[in-house]
Design a protein around this motif. Structure first.
Motif, PDB file in Angstrom:
ATOM      1  N   GLN A 121       0.814  -1.233   0.000  1.00 36.01           N
ATOM      2  CA  GLN A 121       0.000   0.000   0.000  1.00 36.01           C
ATOM      3  C   GLN A 121       0.836   1.266   0.000  1.00 36.01           C
ATOM      4  O   GLN A 121       0.404   2.257   0.600  1.00 36.01           O
ATOM      5  N   TRP A 123       3.446   2.048  -2.830  1.00 39.71           N
ATOM      6  CA  TRP A 123       4.095   2.427  -4.105  1.00 39.71           C
ATOM      7  C   TRP A 123       3.458   3.681  -4.708  1.00 39.71           C
ATOM      8  O   TRP A 123       4.126   4.510  -5.319  1.00 39.71           O
ATOM      9  N   HIS A 124       2.140   3.826  -4.541  1.00 37.76           N
ATOM     10  CA  HIS A 124       1.432   4.954  -5.169  1.00 37.76           C
ATOM     11  C   HIS A 124       1.842   6.289  -4.563  1.00 37.76           C
ATOM     12  O   HIS A 124       1.522   7.337  -5.125  1.00 37.76           O
ATOM     13  N   TRP A 125       2.538   6.262  -3.425  1.00 34.54           N
ATOM     14  CA  TRP A 125       3.025   7.525  -2.855  1.00 34.54           C
ATOM     15  C   TRP A 125       4.373   7.928  -3.449  1.00 34.54           C
ATOM     16  O   TRP A 125       4.898   8.995  -3.138  1.00 34.54           O
ATOM     17  N   ASP A 127       7.205   8.523  -6.739  1.00 38.33           N
ATOM     18  CA  ASP A 127       7.243   9.007  -8.110  1.00 38.33           C
ATOM     19  C   ASP A 127       7.961   7.930  -8.915  1.00 38.33           C
ATOM     20  O   ASP A 127       9.174   7.758  -8.770  1.00 38.33           O
ATOM     21  N   TRP A 149      -1.779  -4.041  -2.792  1.00 39.98           N
ATOM     22  CA  TRP A 149      -2.795  -3.175  -2.191  1.00 39.98           C
ATOM     23  C   TRP A 149      -4.004  -4.012  -1.791  1.00 39.98           C
ATOM     24  O   TRP A 149      -4.513  -4.785  -2.603  1.00 39.98           O
ATOM     25  N   THR A 151      -7.734  -3.888  -1.610  1.00 40.14           N
ATOM     26  CA  THR A 151      -8.710  -3.021  -2.278  1.00 40.14           C
ATOM     27  C   THR A 151     -10.113  -3.530  -1.950  1.00 40.14           C
ATOM     28  O   THR A 151     -10.361  -4.744  -2.024  1.00 40.14           O
ATOM     29  N   GLU A 177     -13.092   4.359  -9.121  1.00 39.21           N
ATOM     30  CA  GLU A 177     -11.650   4.404  -8.823  1.00 39.21           C
ATOM     31  C   GLU A 177     -11.156   3.054  -8.317  1.00 39.21           C
ATOM     32  O   GLU A 177     -10.061   2.618  -8.632  1.00 39.21           O
ATOM     33  N   ALA A 181      -8.451   0.442  -9.917  1.00 39.76           N
ATOM     34  CA  ALA A 181      -7.313  -0.111  -9.177  1.00 39.76           C
ATOM     35  C   ALA A 181      -7.085  -1.560  -9.559  1.00 39.76           C
ATOM     36  O   ALA A 181      -6.025  -2.120  -9.331  1.00 39.76           O
ATOM     37  N   ARG A 184      -3.537  -1.958 -11.934  1.00 46.53           N
ATOM     38  CA  ARG A 184      -2.521  -0.986 -11.547  1.00 46.53           C
ATOM     39  C   ARG A 184      -1.253  -1.179 -12.364  1.00 46.53           C
ATOM     40  O   ARG A 184      -0.303  -0.436 -12.200  1.00 46.53           O
ATOM     41  N   GLN A 187      -0.026   1.812 -14.358  1.00 48.05           N
ATOM     42  CA  GLN A 187       0.377   2.972 -13.556  1.00 48.05           C
ATOM     43  C   GLN A 187       1.648   2.690 -12.749  1.00 48.05           C
ATOM     44  O   GLN A 187       2.347   3.616 -12.383  1.00 48.05           O
ATOM     45  N   ALA A 188       1.918   1.416 -12.462  1.00 46.58           N
ATOM     46  CA  ALA A 188       3.011   1.104 -11.540  1.00 46.58           C
ATOM     47  C   ALA A 188       4.363   1.493 -12.128  1.00 46.58           C
ATOM     48  O   ALA A 188       5.239   1.966 -11.408  1.00 46.58           O
TER      49      ALA A 188
END
Ligand SMILES: C[S@@+](CC[C@H](N)C(=O)[O-])C[C@H]1O[C@@H](n2cnc3c(N)ncnc32)[C@H](O)[C@@H]1O
Length: 264
Positions: A121, A123-125, A127, A149, A151, A177, A181, A184, A187-188
């Motif tokens: 929970q 990785w999304h924080w 860059d 994550w 979810t 949203e 997810a 992901r 986006q990862a």
């Protein structure tokens, strides 16, 4: 009228949300869900090695929910956590596991140190333009980056309805949203350097309604909501959920989305 509370102020920035956990670390540690044994089995399978004896670096370790599981399976865990409050709670509850302060964009870890780099929970924080090269630097060849994550399973009616209520509160389409997810992968690592394999692990836990509400309230968007608005929302939520779970025990169901990339 029940279910009509909305949040007045605009949502805070991602940076403020990433730091929000520190002020609520004990609440986070006591109420957030852990992860099921099947997730760790899948992690071993996709990374191609047992956790026992693996050098694992758990980043964004928070209060240690994932670090504890890796440690219990015999991994030699080094935790990395940027936040002072979360790090203090980690050290209080897992004094035998070393922790260093730092974040995924600039890991305080030597080159080729790790067999396994985990982000539960968190990785999304980061860059990815910085955290992907950092992951490749810190992993030894053949090491694995694992992201996961918990979810909410929004195909379950009460969970979807609750997500709709949160969405109305924040002015967001939260069920959409959460469904997004489900993928992901793109986006990862927008650079496409990592070749992720993906697993979904469904699991549930039964918890008192108070734990469920405190779990919801420990999410960054709620942590940064003024207390009177948060209390009003949670009071309404309690009334809704008591209709679904009259005995006051809530069955939360999660899909853990797991992505694992083995380095060349
Ligand atoms: C939702 S918590 C997850 C904590 C823990 N891994 C777990 O499974 O419960 C997110 C954590 O990521 C941390 N974090 C925030 N920004 C980060 C970054 N850039 N790199 C790594 N971790 C970050 C936060 O301080 C917080 O402890």
């Amino acid at each position: 009228m029940v279910g009509m509370t909305t949040r007045e102020a605009p949502l805070p920035s991602a940076a403020a949300r990433a730091r929000s956990f520190d002020a609520a670390a004990a609440q986070y540690g006591a109420n957030r869900p852990s992860y099921p044994p099947a997730l760790l089995d899948a992690l071993e399978e996709l990374s191609g090695r047992p956790l026992a004896g693996a050098r694992a670096v758990d980043v964004g370790a928070g209060t240690g929910i994932a670090s504890r599981l890796l440690h219990e399976r015999g991994a030699r865990v080094l935790a990395v956590e940027p936040g002072a409050g979360m790090a203090a709670e980690f050290r209080r509850t897992l004094p035998d596991v070393p922790l260093v302060r730092g974040d995924g964009n600039a890991l305080p870890v030597a080159d080729a140190h790790a067999d396994l780099l985990t982000y539960a929970q968190s990785w999304h924080w980061t860059d990815p333009a910085r955290s992907v090269p950092e992951a490749l630097r810190v992993l030894r060849p053949g090491g694995a980056l694992a992201l996961w994550w918990n979810t909410d399973a929004v195909d379950i009616a009460w969970i979807s309805e609750a997500a709709d209520r949160s969405g109305r509160f924040f002015g967001l389409d939260i069920p959409a949203e959460k469904r997004k997810a489900a993928d992901r992968t793109g986006q990862a690592d927008p650079s496409g350097r990592l070749d992720f394999e993906r697993r979904v692990v469904r699991w549930s836990r039964r918890v008192p309604l108070d734990v469920h509400l405190a779990n919801i309230a420990s999410h960054s968007a709620f942590l940064l909501t003024p207390q009177d608005e948060r209390t009003a929302f949670m009071t309404e939520e309690r009334a809704h959920l008591l209709k679904v779970f009259p005995d006051g025990v809530v069955e939360e169901t999660y899909d853990v989305y797991l992505l694992v990339a083995v380095t060349p």
